[in-house]
Design an enzyme around this catalytic site. Structure first.
Site, PDB file in Angstrom:
ATOM      1  N   THR A 185     -57.317 -25.846  16.677  1.00  0.00           N
ATOM      2  CA  THR A 185     -58.263 -24.760  16.782  1.00  0.00           C
ATOM      3  C   THR A 185     -59.475 -25.336  16.200  1.00  0.00           C
ATOM      4  O   THR A 185     -59.731 -26.128  15.275  1.00  0.00           O
ATOM      5  CB  THR A 185     -57.687 -23.363  16.181  1.00  0.00           C
ATOM      6  OG1 THR A 185     -58.880 -22.648  16.377  1.00  0.00           O
ATOM      7  CG2 THR A 185     -57.743 -23.840  14.476  1.00  0.00           C
ATOM      8  N   GLU A 331     -54.550 -19.175  15.331  1.00  0.00           N
ATOM      9  CA  GLU A 331     -53.535 -18.921  14.296  1.00  0.00           C
ATOM     10  C   GLU A 331     -52.745 -17.932  14.546  1.00  0.00           C
ATOM     11  O   GLU A 331     -51.370 -18.072  13.803  1.00  0.00           O
ATOM     12  CB  GLU A 331     -54.251 -18.848  12.947  1.00  0.00           C
ATOM     13  CG  GLU A 331     -55.221 -19.917  12.472  1.00  0.00           C
ATOM     14  CD  GLU A 331     -56.740 -19.871  13.106  1.00  0.00           C
ATOM     15  OE1 GLU A 331     -57.638 -20.836  12.603  1.00  0.00           O
ATOM     16  OE2 GLU A 331     -56.588 -19.080  14.103  1.00  0.00           O
ATOM     17  N   LYS A 432     -77.209 -10.094   7.443  1.00  0.00           N
ATOM     18  CA  LYS A 432     -77.231  -9.242   6.227  1.00  0.00           C
ATOM     19  C   LYS A 432     -78.627  -9.188   6.043  1.00  0.00           C
ATOM     20  O   LYS A 432     -79.311 -10.372   5.669  1.00  0.00           O
ATOM     21  CB  LYS A 432     -76.623  -9.884   5.111  1.00  0.00           C
ATOM     22  CG  LYS A 432     -74.960 -10.152   5.266  1.00  0.00           C
ATOM     23  CD  LYS A 432     -74.400 -11.209   4.281  1.00  0.00           C
ATOM     24  CE  LYS A 432     -72.858 -11.334   4.464  1.00  0.00           C
ATOM     25  NZ  LYS A 432     -72.756 -12.156   5.674  1.00  0.00           N
ATOM     26  N   TRP A 437     -75.842  -4.355   6.422  1.00  0.00           N
ATOM     27  CA  TRP A 437     -75.077  -5.195   7.337  1.00  0.00           C
ATOM     28  C   TRP A 437     -75.375  -4.714   8.953  1.00  0.00           C
ATOM     29  O   TRP A 437     -75.263  -3.731   9.100  1.00  0.00           O
ATOM     30  CB  TRP A 437     -73.495  -5.166   6.965  1.00  0.00           C
ATOM     31  CG  TRP A 437     -73.025  -6.149   5.876  1.00  0.00           C
ATOM     32  CD1 TRP A 437     -73.664  -6.553   4.938  1.00  0.00           C
ATOM     33  CD2 TRP A 437     -71.878  -6.424   5.770  1.00  0.00           C
ATOM     34  NE1 TRP A 437     -72.882  -7.223   4.119  1.00  0.00           N
ATOM     35  CE2 TRP A 437     -71.627  -7.124   4.366  1.00  0.00           C
ATOM     36  CE3 TRP A 437     -70.341  -6.338   6.485  1.00  0.00           C
ATOM     37  CZ2 TRP A 437     -70.717  -7.834   3.907  1.00  0.00           C
ATOM     38  CZ3 TRP A 437     -69.423  -6.853   5.845  1.00  0.00           C
ATOM     39  CH2 TRP A 437     -69.572  -7.810   4.658  1.00  0.00           C
TER      40      TRP A 437
END
Length: 534
Positions: A185, A331, A432, A437
């Site tokens: 990956t 994963e 940020k 956020w």
């Protein structure tokens, strides 16, 4: 006393969960459907079984033994499907090589995977030649092609070797926890990381995802009459596990080779393809290739790998593509959840189709803060019986992946009122700024609604006062918008509270196209580098 059972009968079959049993199910139901190869050949399932047996014999004659690794470099082909089964069924490990990586990264992944045999399409012969020079572990290279054999067929031509073979490999049972597949990956930093999956994990993933897709609502459901064609590279997480599902169900399968838009549409029309999957970029590519044309029958496509904008979903529907979102990562083998709408759902059905959706069976999900306490919004962590256990020998990264006994996705998420997973952003991509956020994916979705924006991406760049500030990258449609145009357009979303005024971008950079990673995602690391260059 509690109920007691006698020991199993001496000849009771224990039935390990092995990949070969997925193929056997299609054979036992006597599927009459065809598998259309990338070179135009048409195989029945009995033909597929025979070719799988012959491929295993060829590999065995080349010295492959249980536990050895066989690497594949190919486009999406019937040969890849055969390797999906033959290699793990003989107890060896299938390594799917990302052919879109740089030659240096390909060499690293092949060396790290320990491959001894390489099945290589003629298009990648120059890379294979370099691999043999620098990796003495590679003992044989078998050449593959979709036309005439290549002048340099390495240590043998795939089709010739299979045609000359007569014996079929005597597949036997073994431990279901044996490793079946491995691949690497890729992220935006560091070397590619190895992941691996066992037979048991792949079989359970196949069954759970098949159950989910068979239970989708009308117009999105996978049925035994569907015609399947992958639009996710087969080197990428087993093409999301769909070739195993399609084979288990005995579907007609179509393998397109290299992704060429006009060829994909030709195959779709000629073979009546009805079910596919791919990244949103590919959905956009198909819409562009269709032009003003609308398909005469619905083409169901699961879109995953990155955020799936409502605007793209609507544009696809106008062309006869019924796309809806799925969620997962390398994963997780990869499917964790699938968007699902119910007939009695209130609200915006289009928006529901674009969410990460509901977990598939056997998947547990939580949203947690840094201390692994449940949170309204935070990192999505998961458990399922098919998640990779580690990153090979990278113990530090493995420990971070499984901190606290949950696999950490690095995705910021929340749950909707009806329990859907709503992916907000990647932890590393959240902007940020000013103590707030800003969700980059939300900003991209909103800006894509602008009539002069074809594609968009947001990144945060360092700012001495605010910490970070948003920068917008836009591929224009028609007349290029200005930063003032974007601010005016976004003002309505600020006014109704959807976004903060801090989310308005400081800069707008117009580009002809957005950079992509090897699996088709927007490369935000490259975008951040472009900010300084601009």
């Amino acid at each position: 006393m509690g109920l007691r059972f006698a020991d199993p009968a001496a000849e009771a079959y224990r039935y390990p969960l092995l990949i070969r049993h997925l193929l056997q199910s299609a054979l036992d139901t006597r599927s009459g459907n065809a598998i259309v190869g990338s070179d135009g050949r048409r195989l029945g399932y009995v033909d597929l079984e025979r070719r799988i047996g012959r491929l295993a014999c060829v590999l065995s004659a080349s010295g492959v033994r249980p536990g050895d690794t066989v690497a594949v470099m190919d486009w999406d082909s019937h040969r890849y499907l055969e390797a999906y089964f033959a290699v793990p069924m003989m107890g060896a490990v299938l390594q799917t090589v990302n052919v879109r990586l740089s030659p240096e990264q390909i060499a690293y992944t092949v060396e790290d995977g320990g491959a001894r045999i390489l099945l290589c399409h003629a298009d990648f012969a120059p890379i294979a030649a370099e691999l043999r020079k620098r990796l003495p572990q590679i003992e044989r290279v078998l050449s593959m092609h979709d036309g005439d054999p290549a002048p340099d067929s390495g240590d043998g031509d795939y089709e010739t070797l299979l045609a000359d073979g007569e014996d079929l490999y005597p597949f036997e049972d073994f431990d279901e926890n044996a490793i079946a597949t491995t691949f690497h990956t890729t992220g935006t930093t560091g070397l590619p990381k190895a992941v691996a999956f066992s037979h048991r994990q792949i079989v359970l993933h196949t069954l759970a995802v098949a159950m989910t897709l068979l239970g989708q609502p009308d117009g999105e459901r996978l049925t035994r009459s569907d015609v399947y064609m992958p639009l996710t590279p087969m080197f990428h997480v087993h093409a999301w596990g769909m070739p195993y599902i399609a084979t288990l169900l005995g579907l007609k399968q179509v393998y397109p080779g290299r992704y060429i838009p006009d060829r994909l549409l030709m195959l779709r029309d000629r073979e009546s393809v009805t079910f596919s999957h791919g990244v949103p970029t590919l959905v956009q590519m198909l819409i562009g290739a269709l032009g003003d044309r609308t398909l005469d029958a619905d083409w169901k496509i699961i879109a995953g790998g990155s955020a799936f904008p409502v605007t793209l979903r609507d544009a696809a529907r106008e062309r006869g593509i019924r796309a809806y979102a799925g969620y997962g990562m390398s994963e997780t083998a990869p499917v964790i959840s699938v968007a699902r709408r119910n007939e009695d759902d209130a609200g915006d059905a289009a928006a529901l189709s674009c969410l990460a959706g509901k977990p598939v069976p056997l998947v547990q999900v939580r949203i947690v803060d840094d201390s692994l306490h449940d949170a309204a919004e935070g990192e999505l962590v998961v458990r399922a019986p098919w998640l990779t256990m580690n990153y090979g020998t990278d113990h530090g990264a493995s420990d971070g992946l499984w901190r606290g006994g949950w696999l950490h996705t690095q995705d910021v998420a929340r749950f909707s009122a009806r329990g859907d997973i709503v992916i907000r952003d990647r932890l590393k991509d959240v902007i940020k700024t000013g103590g707030e956020w800003v969700c980059s994916t939300q900003m991209e979705e909103l800006v894509l609604r602008h009539p002069y924006v074809a594609m968009a991406s947001f990144v945060g760049v360092p700012d001495p006062r605010w910490g970070e500030r948003p920068v917008a990258f836009v591929v224009p449609r028609g007349e290029p918008p200005t930063i003032e145009d974007i601010h005016v357009f976004l003002a309505a979303f600020v006014a109704d509270g959807q976004i903060s005024r801090y989310a308005l971008p400081d800069r707008l950079i117009l580009v002809d196209e957005l950079p992509r990673t090897s699996v088709g995602k927007i490369d935000k690391k490259a975008l951040r580098g472009m900010v300084g260059a601009a």
